[in-house]
Design a protein around this motif. Structure first.
Motif, mmCIF file in Angstrom:
data_model
loop_
_atom_site.group_PDB
_atom_site.id
_atom_site.type_symbol
_atom_site.label_atom_id
_atom_site.label_comp_id
_atom_site.label_asym_id
_atom_site.label_seq_id
_atom_site.Cartn_x
_atom_site.Cartn_y
_atom_site.Cartn_z
ATOM 1 N N ASN A 121 0.788 -1.239 0.000
ATOM 2 C CA ASN A 121 0.000 0.000 0.000
ATOM 3 C C ASN A 121 0.820 1.289 0.000
ATOM 4 O OD1 ASN A 121 -2.365 -1.539 0.128
ATOM 5 N ND2 ASN A 121 -2.267 -1.605 2.360
ATOM 6 N N ALA A 122 2.153 1.229 -0.006
ATOM 7 C CA ALA A 122 2.917 2.478 0.062
ATOM 8 C C ALA A 122 4.351 2.272 -0.410
ATOM 9 C CB ALA A 122 2.921 3.024 1.485
ATOM 10 N N THR A 123 4.964 3.375 -0.876
ATOM 11 C CA THR A 123 6.376 3.408 -1.258
ATOM 12 C C THR A 123 7.006 4.637 -0.623
ATOM 13 O OG1 THR A 123 5.990 2.270 -3.361
ATOM 14 C CG2 THR A 123 8.011 3.555 -3.175
ATOM 15 N N PHE A 124 8.222 4.474 -0.052
ATOM 16 C CA PHE A 124 8.878 5.567 0.647
ATOM 17 C C PHE A 124 10.319 5.718 0.183
ATOM 18 C CE2 PHE A 124 5.682 3.944 3.670
ATOM 19 C CZ PHE A 124 4.982 5.113 3.937
ATOM 20 N N ASP A 125 10.812 6.956 0.176
ATOM 21 C CA ASP A 125 12.233 7.230 0.002
ATOM 22 C C ASP A 125 12.922 6.925 1.320
ATOM 23 O OD1 ASP A 125 11.983 8.139 -2.647
ATOM 24 O OD2 ASP A 125 11.404 10.135 -1.952
ATOM 25 N N CYS A 126 13.930 6.050 1.290
ATOM 26 C CA CYS A 126 14.527 5.555 2.528
ATOM 27 C C CYS A 126 16.042 5.614 2.519
ATOM 28 C CB CYS A 126 14.121 4.098 2.765
ATOM 29 S SG CYS A 126 12.384 3.852 3.180
ATOM 30 N N LEU A 127 16.603 5.661 3.722
ATOM 31 C CA LEU A 127 18.003 5.363 3.981
ATOM 32 C C LEU A 127 18.065 3.969 4.598
ATOM 33 C CD1 LEU A 127 19.205 8.709 5.607
ATOM 34 C CD2 LEU A 127 19.837 7.857 3.351
ATOM 35 N N ARG A 128 19.102 3.198 4.183
ATOM 36 C CA ARG A 128 19.264 1.866 4.764
ATOM 37 C C ARG A 128 20.363 1.904 5.824
ATOM 38 N NH1 ARG A 128 21.091 -3.394 1.358
ATOM 39 N NH2 ARG A 128 23.164 -2.459 1.657
ATOM 40 N N VAL A 129 20.046 1.364 7.003
ATOM 41 C CA VAL A 129 21.001 1.283 8.096
ATOM 42 C C VAL A 129 21.457 -0.165 8.236
ATOM 43 C CG1 VAL A 129 21.368 1.593 10.569
ATOM 44 C CG2 VAL A 129 19.944 3.220 9.306
ATOM 45 N N ASN A 130 22.765 -0.374 8.108
ATOM 46 C CA ASN A 130 23.370 -1.691 8.293
ATOM 47 C C ASN A 130 23.799 -1.789 9.757
ATOM 48 O OD1 ASN A 130 24.768 -4.080 8.157
ATOM 49 N ND2 ASN A 130 26.036 -3.506 6.414
ATOM 50 N N THR A 158 24.765 -10.453 15.600
ATOM 51 C CA THR A 158 23.647 -10.425 14.658
ATOM 52 C C THR A 158 23.820 -9.244 13.708
ATOM 53 O OG1 THR A 158 22.297 -9.113 16.181
ATOM 54 C CG2 THR A 158 22.051 -11.498 16.279
ATOM 55 N N TYR A 159 23.291 -9.420 12.503
ATOM 56 C CA TYR A 159 23.371 -8.399 11.470
ATOM 57 C C TYR A 159 21.969 -8.137 10.939
ATOM 58 C CZ TYR A 159 28.278 -9.897 11.507
ATOM 59 O OH TYR A 159 29.555 -10.218 11.885
ATOM 60 N N SER A 160 21.655 -6.900 10.707
ATOM 61 C CA SER A 160 20.324 -6.572 10.183
ATOM 62 C C SER A 160 20.395 -5.335 9.307
ATOM 63 C CB SER A 160 19.320 -6.356 11.321
ATOM 64 O OG SER A 160 19.679 -5.229 12.091
ATOM 65 N N TYR A 161 19.414 -5.224 8.430
ATOM 66 C CA TYR A 161 19.182 -4.007 7.658
ATOM 67 C C TYR A 161 17.884 -3.380 8.153
ATOM 68 C CZ TYR A 161 22.690 -5.410 4.149
ATOM 69 O OH TYR A 161 23.855 -5.765 3.505
ATOM 70 N N GLU A 162 17.902 -2.065 8.308
ATOM 71 C CA GLU A 162 16.703 -1.327 8.681
ATOM 72 C C GLU A 162 16.549 -0.155 7.731
ATOM 73 O OE1 GLU A 162 16.847 -2.160 13.514
ATOM 74 O OE2 GLU A 162 17.577 -0.253 12.714
ATOM 75 N N TRP A 163 15.321 0.063 7.255
ATOM 76 C CA TRP A 163 15.052 1.151 6.312
ATOM 77 C C TRP A 163 14.222 2.230 6.998
ATOM 78 C CZ3 TRP A 163 15.347 -3.945 4.973
ATOM 79 C CH2 TRP A 163 16.201 -4.290 3.905
ATOM 80 N N TYR A 164 14.710 3.468 6.937
ATOM 81 C CA TYR A 164 14.041 4.584 7.593
ATOM 82 C C TYR A 164 13.706 5.671 6.570
ATOM 83 C CZ TYR A 164 15.322 2.650 12.108
ATOM 84 O OH TYR A 164 15.442 1.837 13.195
#
Length: 282
Positions: A121-130, A158-164
């Motif tokens: 339902n949505a698309t956002f401009d994001c920065l990815r945090v590793n 642990t390793y993760s990607y987060e999009w903000y």
């Protein structure tokens, strides 16, 4: 769903908190300022055993995200908690009377990518945090004869990607996933977390006196802190109204005898104010 923590039962233990969440059983306290959002800690029946515990992240809270954030920025933090609980609450009663756990985490965040992220339902401009977290989990058992005895230590990374996004509709992370650094692929391809974006929304206010108990509940539960004439609705997880009742006193019993076990939401409408709390029916 974030709310004002000042009316919650344990706010005095986290007086610098200006954001919070709760499910009517466990209260989470956070602080947001111009440099970060930090998790200060939790308090409540953390293990669902009837005992109230306070878990506090030291020395300054657990950093969730930092501000301002730009491509190629990097940030490193350190935090820990040290919690002592009744050994019976973790199934260690045969070994002693108390158990202690100290969890130390070293976290590094790198803003390593940017672009558009699409969720339902949505698309956002994001920065990815590793994000990389090195955790050291130490535990002890106490008994009356030997005192405190070291039990074990477990170290993990642990390793993760987060999009903000700074879009006003997102409020928090758009999406996140744990990944394997050797392959750069998700640890579990089905284990993505993402924002449940719904263009129809209402403003939920934290009731300074409104509450529900017991939670979990069985045959009935009580609501309190509302003015007579307020309406109580019980919603299932899809938002359908399962039960509706107008209250006539400041403390009102709600009958659950016809309600199936599961997770529900208690919605209280008092004048122009709307409150919402999660309820587990067993």
């Amino acid at each position: 769903m974030f709310s004002d923590p000042s009316g919650t039962p344990y706010f005095s233990d986290f007086p610098t908190a200006n954001m919070g969440t709760d499910d009517g059983n466990i209260y989470v306290y956070l602080n947001k300022d111009n440099s970060s959002i930090r998790m200060l800690g939790y308090e409540g029946d953390l293990l669902q055993t009837g005992h109230i515990y306070k878990l506090e992240y030291l020395p300054n809270g657990q950093e969730m995200i930092f501000f301002p954030m730009n491509y190629q920025d990097q940030d490193s933090t350190f935090d820990y908690y040290d919690l002592t609980i009744d050994a019976n609450d973790v199934g260690a009663g045969t070994f002693g009377d108390s158990a202690r756990q100290k969890l130390t985490e070293y976290t590094t965040r790198t803003v390593d990518a940017y672009g558009q992220v699409s969720i339902p339902n949505a698309t956002f401009d994001c920065l990815r945090v590793n994000k990389q977290i090195i955790s050291i989990d130490s535990s002890w058992i106490h008994n009356q004869i030997l005192g405190w005895q070291f039990y074990q230590v477990i170290q993990d990374t642990t390793y993760s990607y987060e999009w903000y996004s700074d879009d006003s509709q997102t409020k928090y992370a758009v999406a996140s996933v744990d990944y394997n650094p050797a392959t750069n692929q998700p640890v579990d391809s089905t284990d993505f977390a993402f924002l449940k974006f719904n263009p129809i929304k209402i403003t939920i206010q934290q009731g300074k006196g409104f509450g529900i108990y017991p939670n979990p509940a069985t045959d009935n539960f009580y609501v309190y802190g509302l003015v007579p004439g307020s309406e109580i609705q019980l919603l299932d997880i899809t938002g359908n109204i399962i039960l509706k009742q107008q209250i006539s006193s400041a403390k009102e019993r709600i009958n659950l005898s016809s309600i199936k076990t599961g997770i529900y939401f208690v919605k209280a409408i008092s004048g122009k104010k709307v409150y919402l709390k999660k309820l587990i029916v067993q």
